[in-house]
Design an enzyme around this catalytic site. Sequence first.
Site, mmCIF file in Angstrom:
data_model
loop_
_atom_site.group_PDB
_atom_site.id
_atom_site.type_symbol
_atom_site.label_atom_id
_atom_site.label_comp_id
_atom_site.label_asym_id
_atom_site.label_seq_id
_atom_site.Cartn_x
_atom_site.Cartn_y
_atom_site.Cartn_z
ATOM 1 C CD GLU A 164 -7.326 9.497 34.087
ATOM 2 O OE1 GLU A 164 -6.358 9.703 33.273
ATOM 3 O OE2 GLU A 164 -7.505 9.417 35.377
ATOM 4 C CG ASN A 205 -11.968 4.707 37.111
ATOM 5 O OD1 ASN A 205 -13.013 5.212 38.125
ATOM 6 N ND2 ASN A 205 -10.875 5.138 37.646
ATOM 7 C CG HIS A 241 -8.765 12.444 41.947
ATOM 8 N ND1 HIS A 241 -8.282 11.890 43.016
ATOM 9 C CD2 HIS A 241 -8.773 11.541 40.927
ATOM 10 C CE1 HIS A 241 -7.748 10.814 42.762
ATOM 11 N NE2 HIS A 241 -8.223 10.492 41.318
ATOM 12 C CD GLU A 271 -8.662 7.158 40.534
ATOM 13 O OE1 GLU A 271 -8.104 8.121 40.450
ATOM 14 O OE2 GLU A 271 -8.578 6.292 39.484
ATOM 15 C CG ASP A 273 -7.784 12.857 46.343
ATOM 16 O OD1 ASP A 273 -8.231 13.530 45.370
ATOM 17 O OD2 ASP A 273 -6.510 12.353 46.031
HETATM 18 C C1 XIL Z 1 -1.705 8.324 40.446
HETATM 19 C C2 XIL Z 1 -0.973 7.773 41.620
HETATM 20 O O1 XIL Z 1 -1.553 8.108 42.986
HETATM 21 C C3 XIL Z 1 0.360 8.400 41.401
HETATM 22 O O2 XIL Z 1 1.469 7.617 42.593
HETATM 23 C C4 XIL Z 1 1.152 8.273 40.300
HETATM 24 O O3 XIL Z 1 2.355 8.631 40.218
HETATM 25 C C5 XIL Z 1 0.276 8.752 39.124
HETATM 26 O O4 XIL Z 1 -1.112 7.923 39.323
HETATM 27 N N1 XIL Z 1 -6.238 8.909 38.465
HETATM 28 C C6 XIL Z 1 -5.971 7.472 38.211
HETATM 29 C C7 XIL Z 1 -4.996 6.964 39.205
HETATM 30 O O5 XIL Z 1 -6.804 6.810 37.687
HETATM 31 O O6 XIL Z 1 -4.350 5.783 38.697
HETATM 32 C C8 XIL Z 1 -3.942 7.960 39.412
HETATM 33 O O7 XIL Z 1 -3.238 7.596 40.338
HETATM 34 C C9 XIL Z 1 -4.467 9.306 39.769
HETATM 35 C C10 XIL Z 1 -5.274 10.015 39.000
#
Ligand code: XIL
Length: 354
Positions: A164, A205, A241, A271, A273
């Site tokens: 990020e 990423n 996401h 990641e 969802d």
């Molecule tokens: C999130 C985790 O799921 C949480 O448990 C934590 O509190 C914060 O981070 N992008 C990412 C991940 O790259 O590392 C993040 O994970 C979600 C967003």
Amino acid sequence: MPRPFALLLIPALALWLVSCSSVDPPIDDDEQNDGSTLRSRADSVDFYIGAAVGAAHLTNDAQYAPILSREFNMLTAENAMKFASIRPARTAFDFSAADDIVDFAEAHEMAVRGHTLVWHQQVPSWITNASWSREDLLAVLEQHIESVAGRYRGRVVAWDVVNEAVADDGSLRESIWLDVIGPEYISQAFRWAHEADPEASLFYNDYSAEGLGAKSDAVYELVEGLLEDGVPIHGVGLQMHVSTEFAPSAADVATNIERLGELGLEVHITEMDVRIPLPASDAELAQQADVYQTMLEVCLEAWNCTAFVLWGFTDRHSWIPGAFDGYGSGLIFDENYEEKFAYDALTRALAGEN
Ligand code: XIL
């Protein structure tokens, strides 16, 4: 002509062979490979299907681990490998949770995605609360990457080296790393990661860079520039996401993956969802299933998209309700580990069915 005693040996040998093959090696219930799990289907098309793992759930929730190892051939650490987890104090390293996750993966023959070496969040306060010279912060970052990527050298197939670094408008994101070190923190991180684990594929990423737009253009330009400078980068992670209200179009994601492929880069969906405004209706769950299926199909169709990782697998343990007020139900198993429509949808995509 064989001698008589040799003739007697032949049926004996045949009997022995038959008895050997009828004794199956003991297989754990949770690792049965009967062709019906996500994992077995992914294995048969030589593809990674993965999930992010919370180390505590492996021991605190009896239902968690058997489903994880049955359904997935790859895992990633949801939090255990982040800077603040591994390095709570300048003088203290804590690899316990990360070790548990990597050990679990190896015990169950799962590949590991390392997540993540440099990020603007979950940075320990001994870093964010201090004032640093450029040189000192570079040294801290170098030591961190050397220690973490070095510890798991040869055991991690891919690292999210930088997470990020691009802001939503396409500029580089404000962070302690950018502010103190400048944009070179990115290329340096990749170089150090490559030295620490030369076999690992190294990924940039990010989120909201899955389809086409200012942010994904900026990510494209960033990684193109890194390649031009000879930086060891091998792939881009698209977090994915998304929600039932907004997801990028399949065509845009396909085009984006394709242009990254033209640079010679691999893509992992890292990641995924699909959050739903609660309470989730059956229609929304069906729509969610569609989004999962579509994105997996897009990935499977692209030569350079080689892994599809979910940010967890059960709604019992998901970051969504905590991070997005009023939303939830983002994963493929519900809170009681029942398969949702989305589970079947991924199964169909892996089997090449509609
Ligand atoms: C999130 C985790 O799921 C949480 O448990 C934590 O509190 C914060 O981070 N992008 C990412 C991940 O790259 O590392 C993040 O994970 C979600 C967003």
